[in-house]
Each structure stands twice: as structure tokens, then as C-alpha cells.
Scaffold this active site. Structure first.
Site, PDB file in Angstrom:
ATOM      1  N   HIS A 121      10.248 -46.130   0.003  1.00 25.39           N
ATOM      2  CA  HIS A 121       9.588 -46.124  -1.306  1.00 25.39           C
ATOM      3  C   HIS A 121       8.415 -47.098  -1.370  1.00 25.39           C
ATOM      4  O   HIS A 121       7.522 -46.967  -2.216  1.00 25.39           O
ATOM      5  CB  HIS A 121      10.599 -46.452  -2.417  1.00 25.39           C
ATOM      6  CG  HIS A 121      10.275 -45.844  -3.737  1.00 25.39           C
ATOM      7  ND1 HIS A 121       9.008 -45.860  -4.283  1.00 25.39           N
ATOM      8  CD2 HIS A 121      11.049 -45.193  -4.641  1.00 25.39           C
ATOM      9  CE1 HIS A 121       9.019 -45.256  -5.466  1.00 25.39           C
ATOM     10  NE2 HIS A 121      10.247 -44.835  -5.699  1.00 25.39           N
ATOM     11  N   ASP A 144       3.523 -24.871  -1.364  1.00 25.80           N
ATOM     12  CA  ASP A 144       3.559 -23.600  -0.629  1.00 25.80           C
ATOM     13  C   ASP A 144       2.965 -23.799   0.769  1.00 25.80           C
ATOM     14  O   ASP A 144       1.784 -24.067   0.917  1.00 25.80           O
ATOM     15  CB  ASP A 144       2.768 -22.542  -1.399  1.00 25.80           C
ATOM     16  CG  ASP A 144       2.749 -21.196  -0.715  1.00 25.80           C
ATOM     17  OD1 ASP A 144       3.405 -21.034   0.336  1.00 25.80           O
ATOM     18  OD2 ASP A 144       2.062 -20.284  -1.225  1.00 25.80           O
TER      19      ASP A 144
END
Length: 444
Positions: free
Chosen positions: A161, A395
Site C-alpha cells: 500500500h 478490459d
């Protein structure tokens, strides 16, 4: 080829940028990054339908995913003599694992309760920590692509993170998926998706020292390894959908019941509903008296546009701050628990984002309030993700993901919230709970 019963590793390689394209460069950490030094890595999995053979997968798909524009390490200096930094040098690489799984694809992409441990083989470890001359190099990023024969593909991502927040990671995924899909970065350049690596964040210098001396930082030595998912208590994960119509109906009711509450959003209503239901589900499985126990709810606000001066939306790194609500478990699990939760969350968000004394006021207490469990407030629930970032728009060339899962909520006591696949105005909520508590939650 390695097999662990749930997964067969077909190939593991290290991918570097083309020679002489990046050079040596470093990014200093800000206090927004430093708070995450000791926190569990983030794990997420995108599932895609892919009804093709293994040979087609290896020839056509695995190769396209090797074009990835990221490789660096977290550099930690001994005795905290200098702030850690993110550094790239020539030859740095990212681990890419290609694997095959015999697990049931359709089972994994469902919404019903599923055993959490089945998802762990689908996300890669970050890799070993290297001790170099005078400092440690801690890996920040790893990718695994898992093939399910004639059914689908799972892309598992693990990142420290410290590297970035959700906004930056979503931007990276848009870049990576576009390059994999189109074979070029021309569209990204045209749309201005390139990240901003400047550090225009302004804040008091004392905050760096506070976060650099947090308890536990001294364990960042040659024996350090990022915490792993293995060894966690058994849990199940399930997905719940709140439609736009359901949320709007509840928002109207909340406004009528709490007419003076200034902040009522779809996000706060959804979080409050889940928080109160989780509190109710805990009754009956508690082994101690919780009458006076406090609970802490934490969600993040994007501070990019709220800094003075504002930082670009394409800023690369962490630029979020916590909104913290605290209330008693007994009140959350009461008949009025939902209203208490939505009022508490609404006020916490409003006070944070509308703070007239500066967005980082009280930032010195963030580490204690966000990351550190205390005897006074032993229960914490957080939020991973945001519906503003549409993960179902990622995508790689095979269409929308069939399912998205935030696997790391198993380790940090969070719920995940994302926009739904079919409608971005519906909310998809992921929970990870012990099986008995999940049964109670579903009933509630």
C-alpha cells in the site's frame, strides 16, 4: 512446474522495462505513504470469461500481459537515517507468474458464501526482501495470471500500500489493460492518462517524523517479510448487491428520520447499513461482554482536490485521509443501529472533507486511530475500494470482468464497495466473516 494442490505454476518470470527507457529515478514518500509501511499488502483478483484451450491461452494471452509499465522497489535505510523512498534502477523487474487452477471457476465468481482460502492461490506473494549495500529493497508489486481450462482467466494483483492508493492503482490498471488490449499507448497519451510523479503535497514537516517513528518500524530489517494471507483464521466471503432503487428509498427514509443530518450519500447509507448489520451478526458469537465496547468505522476520502494547493488527479502515490466514526457496539446492534451508524458516518465524512482548519488537521493521530487496535476501541471495520472507480471497466481485450474480488479484506477487517458490473449506480459489497457470523449476517 510447481503444484500445491489448488494451483499449478506453469511459469514464473521477471519482467523489466526495455533497456535505457526509464533510467534511475526515485520518489520520496510523504506522510500519506508512510502510514502504510507495516500494513498487509493489498490483494485483488479480476475474473474474466475465456472459453478457450490452454494452448490458445499460452500463445495469445500470456504474452500480451508481459507488456507492463511498472517496476520498482521500496528502499528502506538502516536506523531510519533517511525517509524510505520508491526507487527504480536499471534492471529492476516485477514478478509475473503464469498458473493453472483446477478450482471451479463458476463457484469462485458467485455471490454466495465461498471459502476464503480458495482465493489465496490466485494472488502472488510480493517476493523476497533483498539486503543491498546499506539499505533494504522491498518488492512493491507482483502479478499472477491463472488459467481455468475452457472457462476463464483470473488476474491476481498484489501491491504494497506504500506504493499507491486506489485512485493511482485504478489509473495504472487502465494503462496496463489498454496497452495489453491495443498493443500501444497512443490512446493513453491522447487522453492524458499519464501519471504525475511530482510531489506537490504540502504539510507540516513534523508529520513525517511522527509516521517514521511509529511503533514497529524498527522491524523493517533484513528479516522483514510482508504479511501473508496464509495463516489467517478460516472465513467465508460473500457479495451483496444494493440497487439504486433500494438505496434511494433508504436515503429518503433517512432524510425524514434525521432531517438535520447534512450529509446523506449512497456511500454513507450503504456503509452504515452494512456496519449495523455486521454489529448485529456478532451477537451470539461473542465470548465476552460487549455492552460498553466501542467500534470504529474508517473510510478514506480522496484529498487530491482538497489539498492547498490542489494536486493533480493523476498524482502517483497515496493522497487519502481517514474519516473515522466511533460508537458503541450495543447502540449499533439496537433497533436504531442503522440510523446511529448513518449519522455517525455522515458527520465523520463531513467534518473531514469540510475542515476549515486544513485537510490534514489532526493528522498526527491518524496512525493510532486507523491502524492500531486499542483496548478502548477493539473492533474496527474499514472500507476497501470506492464506487467512483469502476473496476468493471477494466478490459484487457476479453470484455468486462465476470467478477472482481478484494481478497485483502480477509486480513484487515474491511468491507469492499464497488460499482456493479451491469449498472454503475448499483453497489456491490464484499464481506469476509467467520462462517457462523456470515450465516447470521445473511439472515439479518
Amino acid at each position: 512446474m510447481a503444484t500445491d494442490g489448488l494451483l499449478t505454476v506453469l511459469e514464473e518470470c521477471r519482467i523489466s522495462p526495455p533497456p535505457n527507457t526509464v533510467g534511475e529515478r526515485s520518489l520520496p514518500l510523504t506522510f500519506f505513504d508512510l502510514g502504510w509501511l507495516l500494513v498487509h499488502p493489498m490483494h485483488q483478483v479480476f475474473f474474466f470469461e475465456f472459453p478457450h484451450s490452454k494452448s490458445h491461452f499460452m500463445q495469445q494471452i500470456a504474452g500480451s500481459l508481459r507488456r507492463r509499465p511498472f517496476a520498482s522497489n521500496l528502499i528502506v535505510f538502516p536506523n531510519q537515517q533517511k525517509k524510505p523512498e520508491i526507487r527504480h534502477v536499471e534492471g529492476d523487474s516485477v514478478v509475473l507468474r503464469i498458473a493453472e487452477s483446477g478450482l471451479g471457476f463458476d463457484e469462485l465468481v458467485g455471490n454466495h458464501p465461498r471459502a476464503c482460502h480458495k482465493f489465496y492461490p490466485l494472488v502472488p506473494p510480493l517476493g523476497r526482501v533483498d539486503k543491498l549495500s546499506g539499505f533494504l529493497a522491498i518488492p512493491l508489486f507482483a502479478v499472477q495470471v491463472t488459467f481455468f481450462e475452457n472457462r476463464g482467466i483470473a488476474i491476481g494483483i498484489t501491491n504494497h500500500h506504500v506504493l499507491c492508493d486506489a485512485t493511482t492503482k485504478f489509473g495504472f490498471l487502465k494503462v496496463w489493460s489498454s496497452i495489453a488490449r491495443d498493443g500501444t499507448d497512443g490512446l493513453l497519451l491522447a487522453k492524458g492518462y499519464l501519471p504525475s510523479f511530482d510531489r506537490p503535497v504540502k504539510y507540516p514537516d513534523a508529520l513525517d517524523e511522527i509516521f517514521m517513528t511509529q511503533r514497529g518500524v524498527e522491524t523493517l530489517n533484513e528479516g522483514f517479510q510482508p504479511p501473508q494471507l496464509s495463516g489467517l483464521p478460516p472465513k467465508v466471503r460473500a457479495t451483496f448487491i444494493l440497487t439504486k432503487e433500494q438505496i434511494n428509498s433508504v436515503k429518503k427514509w433517512v432524510s425524514a428520520e434525521l432531517p438535520t443530518l447534512g450529509y446523506v450519500s449512497s456511500f454513507s447509507v450503504a456503509c452504515a447499513y452494512i456496519w449495523s448489520c455486521v454489529a448485529k451478526s456478532r451477537i451470539g458469537i461473542q465470548e465476552r461482554d460487549t455492552e460498553d465496547e466501542l467500534e470504529r468505522f474508517v473510510c478514506s476520502a480522496n484529498f487530491r482536490s482538497r489539498m492547498d494547493p490542489p494536486v493533480p488527479e493523476t498524482y502517483f502515490g497515496n493522497c487519502v485521509g481517514p474519516c473515522i466514526a466511533i460508537t458503541k457496539s450495543a447502540m449499533l446492534s439496537s433497533d436504531k443501529g442503522f440510523l446511529i451508524a448513518v449519522e455517525s458516518i455522515g458527520k465523520a465524512i463531513s467534518e473531514t472533507v469540510n475542515n476549515k482548519d486544513g485537510i490534514v488537521k489532526n493528522a498526527e493521530s491518524w496512525f493510532e486511530m486507523v491502524f492500531k487496535p486499542t483496548a478502548k476501541i477493539p473492533v474496527k471495520i474499514g472500507v476497501a475500494g470506492t464506487p467512483k472507480l469502476r473496476n468493471y471497466d477494466i478490459d484487457f481485450g476479453w470484455g468486462k470482468p465476470k467478477k472482481y474480488e478484494t481478497v485483502s479484506i480477509d486480513s484487515n477487517g474491511s468491507m469492499s464497495i464497488n460499482a456493479c458490473r451491469e449498472s454503475s449506480e448499483d453497489l456491490e459489497i464484499g464481506l469476509s466473516l467467520p462462517a457462523k457470523q456470515m450465516d447470521a449476517f445473511v439472515t439479518i
